[in-house]
Motif scaffolding. Structure first.
Motif, short mmCIF file in Angstrom:
data_model
loop_
_atom_site.label_atom_id
_atom_site.label_comp_id
_atom_site.label_asym_id
_atom_site.label_seq_id
_atom_site.Cartn_x
_atom_site.Cartn_y
_atom_site.Cartn_z
N CYS A 238 0.80 -1.22 0.00
CA CYS A 238 0.00 0.00 0.00
C CYS A 238 0.84 1.28 0.00
CB CYS A 238 -0.91 0.03 1.23
SG CYS A 238 -2.02 -1.38 1.39
N ARG A 239 2.14 1.17 0.15
CA ARG A 239 2.97 2.36 0.33
C ARG A 239 2.90 3.33 -0.86
NH1 ARG A 239 5.38 -1.87 2.78
NH2 ARG A 239 6.30 -1.57 4.86
N LYS A 240 3.17 2.83 -2.05
CA LYS A 240 3.23 3.71 -3.21
C LYS A 240 1.87 4.35 -3.51
CE LYS A 240 4.79 3.95 -8.03
NZ LYS A 240 5.42 3.19 -9.15
N PRO A 241 0.78 3.57 -3.62
CA PRO A 241 -0.50 4.23 -3.93
C PRO A 241 -0.96 5.20 -2.85
CG PRO A 241 -0.82 1.88 -3.47
CD PRO A 241 0.64 2.10 -3.62
N MET A 242 -0.57 4.94 -1.58
CA MET A 242 -0.99 5.85 -0.51
C MET A 242 0.08 6.89 -0.19
SD MET A 242 -3.99 4.91 -0.07
CE MET A 242 -4.27 6.24 1.08
N GLN A 243 1.21 6.83 -0.92
CA GLN A 243 2.31 7.80 -0.75
C GLN A 243 2.72 7.91 0.72
OE1 GLN A 243 1.00 11.44 -2.63
NE2 GLN A 243 1.25 10.60 -4.67
N MET A 244 2.96 6.75 1.32
CA MET A 244 3.34 6.70 2.73
C MET A 244 4.38 5.61 2.94
SD MET A 244 0.82 6.49 6.04
CE MET A 244 0.87 4.74 6.39
N GLU A 245 5.64 5.99 3.12
CA GLU A 245 6.74 5.03 3.21
C GLU A 245 6.99 4.59 4.66
OE1 GLU A 245 8.58 3.35 1.04
OE2 GLU A 245 7.27 4.08 -0.54
N ASP A 279 -5.76 -3.21 -10.41
CA ASP A 279 -5.69 -1.76 -10.61
C ASP A 279 -6.76 -1.05 -9.77
OD1 ASP A 279 -3.58 -1.99 -12.33
OD2 ASP A 279 -4.74 -1.69 -14.17
N LEU A 280 -7.94 -1.62 -9.71
CA LEU A 280 -8.99 -1.04 -8.89
C LEU A 280 -8.64 -1.13 -7.40
CD1 LEU A 280 -12.26 -2.33 -10.62
CD2 LEU A 280 -11.59 0.06 -10.32
N THR A 281 -8.01 -2.23 -7.03
CA THR A 281 -7.67 -2.44 -5.62
C THR A 281 -6.77 -1.35 -5.08
OG1 THR A 281 -7.86 -4.85 -5.86
CG2 THR A 281 -6.57 -4.04 -3.99
N VAL A 282 -5.81 -0.88 -5.89
CA VAL A 282 -4.83 0.09 -5.39
C VAL A 282 -5.28 1.55 -5.55
CG1 VAL A 282 -2.90 -1.48 -5.74
CG2 VAL A 282 -3.53 0.09 -7.58
N ASN A 286 -10.20 2.78 -2.56
CA ASN A 286 -10.44 1.37 -2.27
C ASN A 286 -9.50 0.83 -1.20
OD1 ASN A 286 -12.58 1.18 -4.03
ND2 ASN A 286 -11.33 0.51 -5.76
N LEU A 287 -8.26 1.30 -1.18
CA LEU A 287 -7.35 0.87 -0.12
C LEU A 287 -7.80 1.40 1.23
CD1 LEU A 287 -3.78 1.13 -1.70
CD2 LEU A 287 -5.05 -0.94 -1.11
N ILE A 288 -8.24 2.65 1.26
CA ILE A 288 -8.74 3.22 2.52
C ILE A 288 -9.94 2.41 3.00
CG2 ILE A 288 -9.87 5.22 3.56
CD1 ILE A 288 -8.13 6.96 1.68
N TRP A 289 -10.87 2.13 2.08
CA TRP A 289 -12.06 1.36 2.45
C TRP A 289 -11.70 -0.05 2.92
CZ3 TRP A 289 -14.19 -3.03 -0.04
CH2 TRP A 289 -15.44 -3.43 0.44
N SER A 290 -10.80 -0.71 2.18
CA SER A 290 -10.42 -2.08 2.53
C SER A 290 -9.70 -2.14 3.87
CB SER A 290 -9.53 -2.67 1.43
OG SER A 290 -10.20 -2.74 0.19
N CYS A 291 -8.74 -1.23 4.08
CA CYS A 291 -7.98 -1.24 5.33
C CYS A 291 -8.86 -0.84 6.51
CB CYS A 291 -6.78 -0.31 5.21
SG CYS A 291 -5.52 -0.89 4.03
N THR A 292 -9.77 0.10 6.27
CA THR A 292 -10.70 0.50 7.34
C THR A 292 -11.59 -0.68 7.73
OG1 THR A 292 -10.72 2.81 6.64
CG2 THR A 292 -12.61 2.05 7.93
N ASP A 293 -12.11 -1.38 6.73
CA ASP A 293 -12.97 -2.54 6.99
C ASP A 293 -12.21 -3.64 7.71
OD1 ASP A 293 -15.51 -4.14 6.43
OD2 ASP A 293 -14.01 -5.39 5.43
N MET A 294 -10.97 -3.89 7.28
CA MET A 294 -10.16 -4.93 7.92
C MET A 294 -9.87 -4.58 9.37
SD MET A 294 -8.65 -7.86 7.57
CE MET A 294 -8.37 -8.17 5.83
#
Length: 414
Positions: A238-245, A279-282, A286-294
């Protein structure tokens, strides 16, 4: 110094000792015999650049990491098969293990510290220090934001997410109960071949290898079972799409299921399905939603008290999840993050992951233009990997099996 842990970090602690425990393994094969004193200095140097690996695990109402008070580093002179199968209690509390033997250096760690991307960077720093590569100044601050917690947002809605159907039942493909052992098949191919196939089919290596391996499994499933779908959990960084290393765990596992209708798809169409879903996953939403749900769905497990009750519940859940969540797994760290100096001294590389969910996991890495796939499995039918090689051959991807061994995972024990 103390470091807070997030849900992805706590997960690895909670499943410790269960069938879902996982400690990935990396090994560098060098062009010279390893100097133990030099390696010891290199590990000590690398710890200053990766503070989470400098820690021990502590507990007070919740698990956290704290400095290990400069405890002595322990290195083991042992080959892969003879190395200690437990670490932590015999590494003075450190949550990783480094071994050397002749011209090899191996490394494994508890995922409570970080994921494969973070761990490969630590291993890279060790090897840089070993070979005298100039290192930058030690940072005054490190990127230590928690993964899921930093992007948690219940107000974000997903885009184009479709629930994937379940894969086949574990009982429908006979396996061998091997404990923490498995059969490891090392496959190699020129990266250029894979990239040509990817370009030709407008795909990525993951979008090609995963569905083709699913096809190989389907060739060995009984024809008369009701569900012949094959589900695969694909690790997404998730680092690159969320720009958080961050140095903490920051991965998400996306499940994609190969369905009956996919048998009629040619490779361009098949790989497009997988690439589109990934592509949709990243997408950030969608990453925010997926990680929040998890995080929201697993919080209760990590807050159970007393701790003994948590361990009992998680072990029971782990037995169910291992056999029902995914049939196989796929993790790809891409090009190994080693400097050119280090790579010039490397003759081979191993990245291996024991199948903690399902009964097979493919771990992939690229070293010097060679894509290395390590397939760890516990199937009674040992023809699946050969079927995968034959299927890839049809698409001009010429995988060569270089090694087949029995591998046993080492695990954290405190």
């Amino acid at each position: 110094m103390k470091y807070e842990l997030g849900n992805m970090d706590r997960y690895s602690i909670a499943v410790n000792g269960s069938v879902m425990e996982n400690s990935s393994f990396m090994k560098a094969m060098l062009d010279e015999t390893v100097d133990a004193e030099k390696l010891m200095r290199a590990v000590k140097t690398a710890l200053d650049y990766h503070p989470l690996f400098k820690c021990k695990m502590s507990y007070k109402k919740q698990y956290y990491l704290e400095d290990n008070d400069n405890a002595e580093i322990v290195l083991f002179n042992a080959d892969t098969g003879d190395r200690p199968k437990e670490y932590g209690k015999n590494t003075n509390g450190y949550l990783f293990q480094v071994c050397y033997f002749e011209n090899t250096v191996s490394f494994e760690w508890c995922h409570a510290v970080t994921d494969g991307r973070g761990a490969s960077r630590f291993f890279s720093t060790i090897l840089d220090a070993y070979f005298g590569v100039d290192l930058p100044e030690i940072p005054k601050e490190f990127p230590l934001e928690l993964g899921y917690e930093s992007i948690y947002d219940k107000s974000v809605k997903p885009i184009g997410q479709v629930k994937q159907p379940a894969g086949f039942k574990a009982k429908d493909l006979k396996t061998i109960a091997n404990g923490y052992k498995c059969t490891s098949h090392v496959l190699k191919v020129e990266t250029a071949e894979v990239l040509r196939a990817a370009k030709k089919n407008d795909a990525t290596p993951s979008a090609i290898f995963v569905p083709l391996f699913c096809r190989a499994i389907r060739e060995h499933l009984p024809e008369n079972i009701h569900n012949r779908n094959v589900s695969c959990g694909i690790v997404v960084d998730c680092r690159k799409p969320m720009q958080m290393e961050t140095m903490h765990n920051f991965i998400y596992t996306k499940v994609i299921t190969y369905q009956d209708k996919f048998d009629s798809y040619d490779l361009p169409k098949l790989s497009t399905v997988y690439r589109t879903i990934l592509d949709l996953t990243v997408l950030p939403e969608n990453l925010i939603w997926s990680c929040t749900d998890m995080k929201a769905s697993t919080d209760i497990l990590y807050r159970l008290r007393p701790l003994a009750l948590q361990k009992v519940v998680v072990r029971a859940v782990a037995r169910i999840v291992k056999k029902t969540m995914d049939n196989i797994g796929f993790t790809y760290i891409g090009r190994v993050p080693f400097s050119e100096t280090v790579k010039s001294h490397m003759t081979d590389f191993c990245f291996r992951s024991w199948p903690d969910i399902g009964d097979c996991v493919i771990a992939a890495a690229d070293l010097n233009g060679t894509l290395i796939l390590d397939v760890c499995e516990n199937y009674a039918d040992k023809g699946i990997v050969d079927s995968f090689i034959n299927i890839c051959e049809k698409y001009d991807i010429h995988l060569k099996k270089s090694e087949t061994t029995i591998f046993e995972q080492s695990n954290l024990r405190l």
